[in-house]
Design an enzyme around this catalytic site. Sequence first.
Site, PDB file in Angstrom:
ATOM      1  N   LYS A 164       0.251   0.976  -5.255  1.00 34.66           N
ATOM      2  CA  LYS A 164       0.963   0.477  -4.062  1.00 34.66           C
ATOM      3  C   LYS A 164       0.756  -1.030  -3.893  1.00 34.66           C
ATOM      4  O   LYS A 164       1.712  -1.772  -3.673  1.00 34.66           O
ATOM      5  CB  LYS A 164       0.443   1.258  -2.842  1.00 34.66           C
ATOM      6  CG  LYS A 164       1.083   0.916  -1.528  1.00 34.66           C
ATOM      7  CD  LYS A 164       0.886   2.032  -0.519  1.00 34.66           C
ATOM      8  CE  LYS A 164      -0.436   2.011   0.203  1.00 34.66           C
ATOM      9  NZ  LYS A 164      -0.583   0.927   1.183  1.00 34.66           N
ATOM     10  N   SER A 165      -0.486  -1.486  -4.020  1.00 33.84           N
ATOM     11  CA  SER A 165      -0.758  -2.920  -3.819  1.00 33.84           C
ATOM     12  C   SER A 165      -0.011  -3.755  -4.859  1.00 33.84           C
ATOM     13  O   SER A 165       0.580  -4.799  -4.539  1.00 33.84           O
ATOM     14  CB  SER A 165      -2.257  -3.200  -3.963  1.00 33.84           C
ATOM     15  OG  SER A 165      -2.957  -2.619  -2.908  1.00 33.84           O
TER      16      SER A 165
ATOM     17  N   ARG B  75       3.357  -6.509  -4.460  1.00 39.69           N
ATOM     18  CA  ARG B  75       3.294  -7.865  -5.012  1.00 39.69           C
ATOM     19  C   ARG B  75       4.403  -8.096  -6.029  1.00 39.69           C
ATOM     20  O   ARG B  75       4.975  -9.182  -6.101  1.00 39.69           O
ATOM     21  CB  ARG B  75       1.904  -8.117  -5.607  1.00 39.69           C
ATOM     22  CG  ARG B  75       0.852  -8.294  -4.488  1.00 39.69           C
ATOM     23  CD  ARG B  75      -0.546  -8.061  -4.982  1.00 39.69           C
ATOM     24  NE  ARG B  75      -1.556  -8.346  -3.956  1.00 39.69           N
ATOM     25  CZ  ARG B  75      -1.894  -7.509  -2.953  1.00 39.69           C
ATOM     26  NH1 ARG B  75      -1.288  -6.336  -2.820  1.00 39.69           N
ATOM     27  NH2 ARG B  75      -2.828  -7.849  -2.087  1.00 39.69           N
TER      28      ARG B  75
ATOM     29  N   GLY C  59       0.900  -2.551   6.520  1.00 37.94           N
ATOM     30  CA  GLY C  59       0.166  -3.783   6.816  1.00 37.94           C
ATOM     31  C   GLY C  59       0.343  -4.811   5.716  1.00 37.94           C
ATOM     32  O   GLY C  59       0.430  -6.016   5.982  1.00 37.94           O
TER      33      GLY C  59
ATOM     34  N   SER D 285     -10.558  -9.347   2.995  1.00 36.28           N
ATOM     35  CA  SER D 285      -9.269  -8.653   3.021  1.00 36.28           C
ATOM     36  C   SER D 285      -8.313  -9.294   2.031  1.00 36.28           C
ATOM     37  O   SER D 285      -8.013 -10.492   2.108  1.00 36.28           O
ATOM     38  CB  SER D 285      -8.675  -8.729   4.432  1.00 36.28           C
ATOM     39  OG  SER D 285      -7.293  -8.456   4.373  1.00 36.28           O
TER      40      SER D 285
ATOM     41  N   ASP E 288     -10.292   1.993   0.687  1.00 37.36           N
ATOM     42  CA  ASP E 288      -9.345   3.063   1.036  1.00 37.36           C
ATOM     43  C   ASP E 288      -9.901   4.457   0.731  1.00 37.36           C
ATOM     44  O   ASP E 288      -9.266   5.462   1.064  1.00 37.36           O
ATOM     45  CB  ASP E 288      -8.014   2.850   0.296  1.00 37.36           C
ATOM     46  CG  ASP E 288      -7.279   1.624   0.841  1.00 37.36           C
ATOM     47  OD1 ASP E 288      -7.537   1.237   2.000  1.00 37.36           O
ATOM     48  OD2 ASP E 288      -6.462   1.043   0.104  1.00 37.36           O
TER      49      ASP E 288
ATOM     50  N   LYS F  95      -7.629   0.300  10.141  1.00 38.94           N
ATOM     51  CA  LYS F  95      -6.627   0.661   9.131  1.00 38.94           C
ATOM     52  C   LYS F  95      -5.466   1.367   9.837  1.00 38.94           C
ATOM     53  O   LYS F  95      -5.294   1.206  11.035  1.00 38.94           O
ATOM     54  CB  LYS F  95      -7.275   1.531   8.049  1.00 38.94           C
ATOM     55  CG  LYS F  95      -8.302   0.775   7.211  1.00 38.94           C
ATOM     56  CD  LYS F  95      -7.634  -0.254   6.333  1.00 38.94           C
ATOM     57  CE  LYS F  95      -8.619  -1.059   5.524  1.00 38.94           C
ATOM     58  NZ  LYS F  95      -7.971  -2.170   4.816  1.00 38.94           N
TER      59      LYS F  95
ATOM     60  N   ARG G 244      -3.738   8.583   4.208  1.00 43.57           N
ATOM     61  CA  ARG G 244      -4.998   8.918   3.518  1.00 43.57           C
ATOM     62  C   ARG G 244      -5.787   9.995   4.277  1.00 43.57           C
ATOM     63  O   ARG G 244      -6.436  10.834   3.669  1.00 43.57           O
ATOM     64  CB  ARG G 244      -5.844   7.661   3.281  1.00 43.57           C
ATOM     65  CG  ARG G 244      -5.099   6.649   2.418  1.00 43.57           C
ATOM     66  CD  ARG G 244      -5.981   5.668   1.702  1.00 43.57           C
ATOM     67  NE  ARG G 244      -5.156   4.571   1.217  1.00 43.57           N
ATOM     68  CZ  ARG G 244      -4.394   4.600   0.120  1.00 43.57           C
ATOM     69  NH1 ARG G 244      -4.374   5.679  -0.641  1.00 43.57           N
ATOM     70  NH2 ARG G 244      -3.660   3.562  -0.224  1.00 43.57           N
TER      71      ARG G 244
HETATM   72  C1  S3P Z   1      -4.251  -3.915   0.455  1.00 43.67           C
HETATM   73  C2  S3P Z   1      -5.491  -4.292   0.818  1.00 43.67           C
HETATM   74  C3  S3P Z   1      -6.421  -3.447   1.571  1.00 43.67           C
HETATM   75  C4  S3P Z   1      -5.999  -1.993   1.601  1.00 43.67           C
HETATM   76  C5  S3P Z   1      -4.541  -1.830   1.823  1.00 43.67           C
HETATM   77  C6  S3P Z   1      -3.741  -2.575   0.763  1.00 43.67           C
HETATM   78  C7  S3P Z   1      -3.426  -4.862  -0.318  1.00 43.67           C
HETATM   79  O1  S3P Z   1      -6.477  -3.964   2.861  1.00 43.67           O
HETATM   80  O2  S3P Z   1      -6.721  -1.273   2.571  1.00 43.67           O
HETATM   81  O3  S3P Z   1      -4.208  -0.454   1.754  1.00 43.67           O
HETATM   82  O4  S3P Z   1      -2.461  -4.430  -0.966  1.00 43.67           O
HETATM   83  O5  S3P Z   1      -3.731  -6.055  -0.291  1.00 43.67           O
HETATM   84  P1  S3P Z   1      -7.506  -5.158   3.188  1.00 43.67           P
HETATM   85  O6  S3P Z   1      -7.599  -6.004   1.986  1.00 43.67           O
HETATM   86  O7  S3P Z   1      -6.960  -5.860   4.366  1.00 43.67           O
HETATM   87  O8  S3P Z   1      -8.799  -4.440   3.426  1.00 43.67           O
END
Ligand code: S3P
Length: 437
Positions: A22-23, A27, A95, A173, A320, A347, A394
């Site tokens: 997902k991350s 990007r 987020g 973060s 996570d 979260k 989650r």
């Molecule tokens: C994420 C970073 C994490 C994670 C989120 C995805 C990202 O948050 O919990 O699900 O893709 O950068 P933080 O880095 O704010 O902890």
Amino acid sequence: MSVLSILPSHALQGTLQVPGDKSISHRCLIFGALATGNSVFEGLSSGEDVQSTQRCLEKLGVSFERLSGSQMQVHGVGLRGLKSPEAPLDCGNSGTTLRLLMGILAAQPFDTILTGDASLRSRPMTRVSEPLQQLGGQFRLHQERFAPVYITGVSNSDSSPLSGGESILQVASAQVKSALLLAGFYTREAITLKGLIQSRDHTEKMLPDFGVTLEANSARIHLPAQQQLTASHFKVPGDPSSAAFWLVAAALIPGSEVCIEGVSLNPTRTGLFEVLKRMGAEIHWETTAPQAEPLGKVWLRYAPLQGTTIEATEIPALVDEVPLIALLATQASGTTRVQGAEELRIKECDRLDAMHSNLQAMGVHYTENREDGFTIEGTQPLQAAQWQSYHDHRIAMTGVLAGLIAQGGAHQLIGADSIAISYPGFLKDLERLQATS
Ligand code: S3P
């Protein structure tokens, strides 16, 4: 709200590929949108969060084309090609979408409003707006902390409207770090990040694939100013945070053995693997493609678990996965203690609270329930109960796993629909692992 009944399960067996990370998928779409030329990405996450990013970028004038199979083409508009959206951008539950876009939209020659669902509108946004304000970004936040986030556009004639300089990160973060790095494409001088930079490092690892030069080590990240992104071709590895559910399920159910292939083995994401090893699970992982974003296989065979301590320094690499650690703790003999996990409170829901109340409903007693973590003595049997997802994907998937080992009839998950935020095929994959045994 959808309710799912879960029955105790026999051993899980088999090999799976989990959906794209997902991350990394967020990007890919964002970097591809800002690049010049057409990027092609394979195996993007099909979860609702990544769709939120795509929808917001479409409203900013970026177009996407689904190619054959699992390939997606992004028609990049370049750093200065985004269009003013007609309405507020809805980031849904995501987020990452909202916070990363803040870094870009602070430097556009138009105003924008970023908003999201009730959960996202209750999460703090000052962690991103404050460091961006120091670079010259102009924000107004609901009740000075929350989304909707109102962003004032910059002058049309200024192609580098933000200042650069040094920024000391106050929270570990990756969302904050990435928002600042994205803003760094619109700064007059280089950006240097110091402080709590040891969160997942996908932004730093992926940008060079888009032709960007940066230096990143454990003490600082330095992004020289006045760079462009160029189109890239990227295959998204499987999501270790999705793989985590099968590894933990196999660690909980005697006789299980699972293998997850094609999964990201980025060390900033594999903290849970190390914890499972310490707890006594038979787990091995092996890199098969040692690229910038390494990927490989991970196997786990059930073995009795024992408790462990998770230190604050370990949290970023398993942030996570903490809900899963609480569940593991109930089935591990001795003491499991998690500390320094206060980030979990902000979260998609307060994940420490959600786990405490759900496990309590199943008859689990916490030795300690602290602001930054918990202590659980195991082993403790789980009684089937009603598990609340709190609209958090989650927590919902962790609730399914709890049901697989619960005693006393059908366990009920309230709000199973939130699973689709990150892992729409989760229940099908569970059936696959149940069918092979
Ligand atoms: C994420 C970073 C994490 C994670 C989120 C995805 C990202 O948050 O919990 O699900 O893709 O950068 P933080 O880095 O704010 O902890």
